[in-house]
Enzyme design. Structure first.
Site, PDB file in Angstrom:
ATOM      1  N   THR A 132       0.829  -1.202   0.000  1.00  0.00           N
ATOM      2  CA  THR A 132       0.000   0.000   0.000  1.00  0.00           C
ATOM      3  C   THR A 132       0.859   1.246   0.000  1.00  0.00           C
ATOM      4  O   THR A 132       1.951   1.239   0.544  1.00  0.00           O
ATOM      5  CB  THR A 132      -0.866   0.026   1.287  1.00  0.00           C
ATOM      6  N   GLY A 165      -8.634  -6.062  -0.153  1.00  0.00           N
ATOM      7  CA  GLY A 165      -8.139  -5.819   1.195  1.00  0.00           C
ATOM      8  C   GLY A 165      -8.746  -4.578   1.814  1.00  0.00           C
ATOM      9  O   GLY A 165      -9.831  -4.132   1.447  1.00  0.00           O
ATOM     10  N   THR A 213      -1.222  -0.180   6.800  1.00  0.00           N
ATOM     11  CA  THR A 213      -0.498  -1.064   5.898  1.00  0.00           C
ATOM     12  C   THR A 213      -0.348  -2.407   6.570  1.00  0.00           C
ATOM     13  O   THR A 213      -0.505  -2.537   7.783  1.00  0.00           O
ATOM     14  CB  THR A 213       0.874  -0.460   5.537  1.00  0.00           C
ATOM     15  N   GLY A 214      -0.040  -3.420   5.779  1.00  0.00           N
ATOM     16  CA  GLY A 214       0.082  -4.766   6.331  1.00  0.00           C
ATOM     17  C   GLY A 214      -1.037  -5.658   5.853  1.00  0.00           C
ATOM     18  O   GLY A 214      -1.587  -5.465   4.766  1.00  0.00           O
TER      19      GLY A 214
END
Length: 327
Positions: A188, A218, A239-240
């Site tokens: 991202t 996502g 993020t992640g």
């Protein structure tokens, strides 16, 4: 979880010292360029590719432009860069070999636009903005999003570069889906900006997890999960592993904790701790939050070391290593 809780308690007590991480290549090593409470305007974004993105956003902000224009122009930079393998052109495809893009954008009035599972359009963030401005909806997906983009003048193009295709074909030999923390998971760019008028906006764009199942979406295009802006309080992006942000509505959680009086760093830490507590085996995952307050204070926190973020203000540009639960 006792040791982790003790660590987090200690870290919260020293929150004012967080964010003193490494510097970008354009800043002298160990010299802190941007204070954690910078005067407006300011722009922050996730990962090293945020440095170049911030420069484009700063061109808007330093001339008195609006935060919403800054974040759109900023994230278009990695969207168009084939060397950024997790955003836009050159992003890793899904298991079927198709590059599908997700993005969302949100302004100071809580107007929002989003696209998901969009193919063949290099700049999903600009399509998302037109969803916000020209439709009664917040999100368009798949073929509908593509039809809308084409109607707005966007041109279809092949987003699967030779290098991305070669990597995908190599992956097909085993077809083993095991995302690598801070490699396939830093999928991202999320950007937050505060302009001279004191208004906040945010943008988030991605090609999603590498070799994901066809149709997977996502957190990045989901308002409240991958991005949230409340102009009275602050903004957050994530993020992640996106599924974890969706389950906790993570960015909305961060902003609400800021509303209750937490600093951006404390709010990010609290959100990460909540996810880690529920996971139990949190060591296997990466989750990171980045937040910006109405006053221009910023902060971040994550599970695994390795997440960094770019900050640009009048005093310069800096790439900072986020503090993390694990060392």
């Amino acid at each position: 979880m006792t040791s982790k809780r003790a660590f987090l308690k200690y870290s919260l007590a020293g929150a004012s010292t967080l964010g003193a991480g490494i510097l970008s290549r354009v800043i002298a090593k160990e010299k802190k360029a941007v204070p954690s409470h910078a005067t407006k305007p300011i722009v922050i974004s996730t990962w090293e590719h945020g440095v170049a993105a911030n420069q484009a956003a700063w061109q808007v902000l330093q001339h008195g432009g609006k935060a919403i224009d800054a974040v759109e122009q900023g994230v278009r930079v990695p969207e168009a860069d084939p060397n950024v393998r997790t955003v836009g052109l050159g992003g890793y495809p899904d298991r079927e070999g198709n590059v599908t893009l997700d993005a969302c954008i949100m302004d100071e009035q809580q107007n929002a636009g989003s696209v998901a599972c969009l193919q063949h359009i290099k700049h999903p963030i600009s399509v998302a903005r037109l969803v916000m401005e020209k439709t009664p909806h917040v999100m368009l997906v798949g073929e509908g999003a593509l039809q809308f983009a084409k109607a707005q003048g966007f041109k279809e193009e092949n987003l699967l570069t030779q290098q991305a295709e070669a990597d995908w074909r190599e992956w097909l030999k085993q077809s083993k889906y095991q995302p690598v923390i801070n490699i396939e998971n830093h999928d991202t760019i999320g950007m937050l900006a505060l302009d001279n008028n004191g208004d906040l906006s945010g943008a988030c764009t991605t090609s999603g997890a590498a070799y994901k199942m066809a149709g997977r979406v996502g957190d990045s295009p989901i308002i409240g999960a991958g991005l949230y802006v409340d102009n009275e309080v602050g903004a957050a992006t994530a993020t992640g592993m996106g599924e974890l942000m969706i389950k906790t509505v993570g960015c909305h959680l961060v902003v609400e904790m800021m509303r209750q009086g937490m600093s951006p760093t404390e709010a990010c830490m609290a959100a990460v701790e909540r996810i880690a507590d529920k996971l139990g085996d949190y060591q296997k995952f990466q989750v990171g939050f980045l937040a910006l307050s109405k006053s221009g204070e910023y902060g971040s926190y994550c599970i695994q070391p390795g997440f960094n973020y770019a900050v640009t203000a009048k005093s310069g540009t800096e790439l900072i290593d986020a503090k993390s639960i694990l060392s």
